[in-house]
Design a protein around this motif. Sequence first.
Motif, PDB file in Angstrom:
ATOM      1  N   ALA A  31      33.062  10.234  47.031  1.00 24.38           N
ATOM      2  CA  ALA A  31      32.533  10.689  45.747  1.00 24.38           C
ATOM      3  C   ALA A  31      31.370   9.810  45.299  1.00 24.38           C
ATOM      4  O   ALA A  31      30.354  10.314  44.808  1.00 24.38           O
ATOM      5  CB  ALA A  31      33.631  10.679  44.695  1.00 24.38           C
ATOM      6  N   LEU A  32      31.497   8.512  45.479  1.00 23.69           N
ATOM      7  CA  LEU A  32      30.420   7.595  45.105  1.00 23.69           C
ATOM      8  C   LEU A  32      29.190   7.832  45.961  1.00 23.69           C
ATOM      9  O   LEU A  32      28.061   7.846  45.465  1.00 23.69           O
ATOM     10  CB  LEU A  32      30.907   6.153  45.253  1.00 23.69           C
ATOM     11  CG  LEU A  32      29.981   5.070  44.742  1.00 23.69           C
ATOM     12  CD1 LEU A  32      29.749   5.228  43.250  1.00 23.69           C
ATOM     13  CD2 LEU A  32      30.556   3.706  45.039  1.00 23.69           C
ATOM     14  N   SER A  33      29.383   8.050  47.240  1.00 26.87           N
ATOM     15  CA  SER A  33      28.274   8.299  48.149  1.00 26.87           C
ATOM     16  C   SER A  33      27.552   9.589  47.779  1.00 26.87           C
ATOM     17  O   SER A  33      26.319   9.636  47.764  1.00 26.87           O
ATOM     18  CB  SER A  33      28.795   8.388  49.581  1.00 26.87           C
ATOM     19  OG  SER A  33      27.763   8.694  50.461  1.00 26.87           O
ATOM     20  N   LEU A  34      28.303  10.637  47.476  1.00 26.96           N
ATOM     21  CA  LEU A  34      27.691  11.909  47.075  1.00 26.96           C
ATOM     22  C   LEU A  34      26.925  11.750  45.775  1.00 26.96           C
ATOM     23  O   LEU A  34      25.811  12.246  45.635  1.00 26.96           O
ATOM     24  CB  LEU A  34      28.768  12.990  46.932  1.00 26.96           C
ATOM     25  CG  LEU A  34      28.273  14.358  46.476  1.00 26.96           C
ATOM     26  CD1 LEU A  34      27.294  14.931  47.483  1.00 26.96           C
ATOM     27  CD2 LEU A  34      29.445  15.302  46.288  1.00 26.96           C
ATOM     28  N   GLY A  35      27.505  11.031  44.821  1.00 26.86           N
ATOM     29  CA  GLY A  35      26.821  10.809  43.548  1.00 26.86           C
ATOM     30  C   GLY A  35      25.523  10.049  43.726  1.00 26.86           C
ATOM     31  O   GLY A  35      24.495  10.382  43.125  1.00 26.86           O
ATOM     32  N   GLY A  41      18.136  12.070  45.170  1.00 25.88           N
ATOM     33  CA  GLY A  41      17.483  13.301  45.602  1.00 25.88           C
ATOM     34  C   GLY A  41      17.522  13.505  47.104  1.00 25.88           C
ATOM     35  O   GLY A  41      16.831  14.365  47.636  1.00 25.88           O
ATOM     36  N   ARG A  42      18.311  12.732  47.833  1.00 24.56           N
ATOM     37  CA  ARG A  42      18.374  12.843  49.280  1.00 24.56           C
ATOM     38  C   ARG A  42      19.525  13.728  49.738  1.00 24.56           C
ATOM     39  O   ARG A  42      19.742  13.888  50.929  1.00 24.56           O
ATOM     40  CB  ARG A  42      18.524  11.462  49.900  1.00 24.56           C
ATOM     41  CG  ARG A  42      17.341  10.566  49.601  1.00 24.56           C
ATOM     42  CD  ARG A  42      17.517   9.228  50.239  1.00 24.56           C
ATOM     43  NE  ARG A  42      17.510   9.376  51.696  1.00 24.56           N
ATOM     44  CZ  ARG A  42      17.700   8.387  52.538  1.00 24.56           C
ATOM     45  NH1 ARG A  42      17.914   7.171  52.095  1.00 24.56           N
ATOM     46  NH2 ARG A  42      17.673   8.590  53.833  1.00 24.56           N
ATOM     47  N   SER A  43      20.235  14.319  48.814  1.00 27.94           N
ATOM     48  CA  SER A  43      21.401  15.109  49.156  1.00 27.94           C
ATOM     49  C   SER A  43      20.986  16.481  49.679  1.00 27.94           C
ATOM     50  O   SER A  43      20.066  17.117  49.165  1.00 27.94           O
ATOM     51  CB  SER A  43      22.293  15.275  47.934  1.00 27.94           C
ATOM     52  OG  SER A  43      23.374  16.116  48.238  1.00 27.94           O
ATOM     53  N   THR A  44      21.685  16.939  50.728  1.00 31.28           N
ATOM     54  CA  THR A  44      21.456  18.289  51.233  1.00 31.28           C
ATOM     55  C   THR A  44      22.465  19.260  50.634  1.00 31.28           C
ATOM     56  O   THR A  44      22.344  20.455  50.794  1.00 31.28           O
ATOM     57  CB  THR A  44      21.578  18.322  52.769  1.00 31.28           C
ATOM     58  OG1 THR A  44      22.858  17.844  53.137  1.00 31.28           O
ATOM     59  CG2 THR A  44      20.508  17.455  53.398  1.00 31.28           C
ATOM     60  N   PHE A  45      23.475  18.736  49.963  1.00 35.30           N
ATOM     61  CA  PHE A  45      24.508  19.554  49.349  1.00 35.30           C
ATOM     62  C   PHE A  45      24.573  19.245  47.864  1.00 35.30           C
ATOM     63  O   PHE A  45      24.679  18.096  47.472  1.00 35.30           O
ATOM     64  CB  PHE A  45      25.886  19.267  49.961  1.00 35.30           C
ATOM     65  CG  PHE A  45      27.007  19.892  49.182  1.00 35.30           C
ATOM     66  CD1 PHE A  45      27.312  21.226  49.335  1.00 35.30           C
ATOM     67  CD2 PHE A  45      27.732  19.149  48.274  1.00 35.30           C
ATOM     68  CE1 PHE A  45      28.336  21.800  48.612  1.00 35.30           C
ATOM     69  CE2 PHE A  45      28.762  19.726  47.549  1.00 35.30           C
ATOM     70  CZ  PHE A  45      29.055  21.047  47.717  1.00 35.30           C
TER      71      PHE A  45
END
Length: 57
Positions: A31-35, A41-45
């Motif tokens: 969860a921390l990594s996704l946040g 802005g590097r998230s693909t999801f």
Amino acid sequence: MAVPKKKTSKSKRDKRRATWRHKAAIQAQKALSLGKSILTGRSTFVYPSAEEEEEES
């Protein structure tokens, strides 16, 4: 009245609790990594925002 038949050993109890805590720690790290990735802005999801849902309807 229901009663336990034998006392659970401390090692079994500790092993069970350690497994539960380890699973929780892994989920917290994900969860921390996704946040962090969403903030940078590097998230693909990403979850769709409320504005995007209203435009689609």
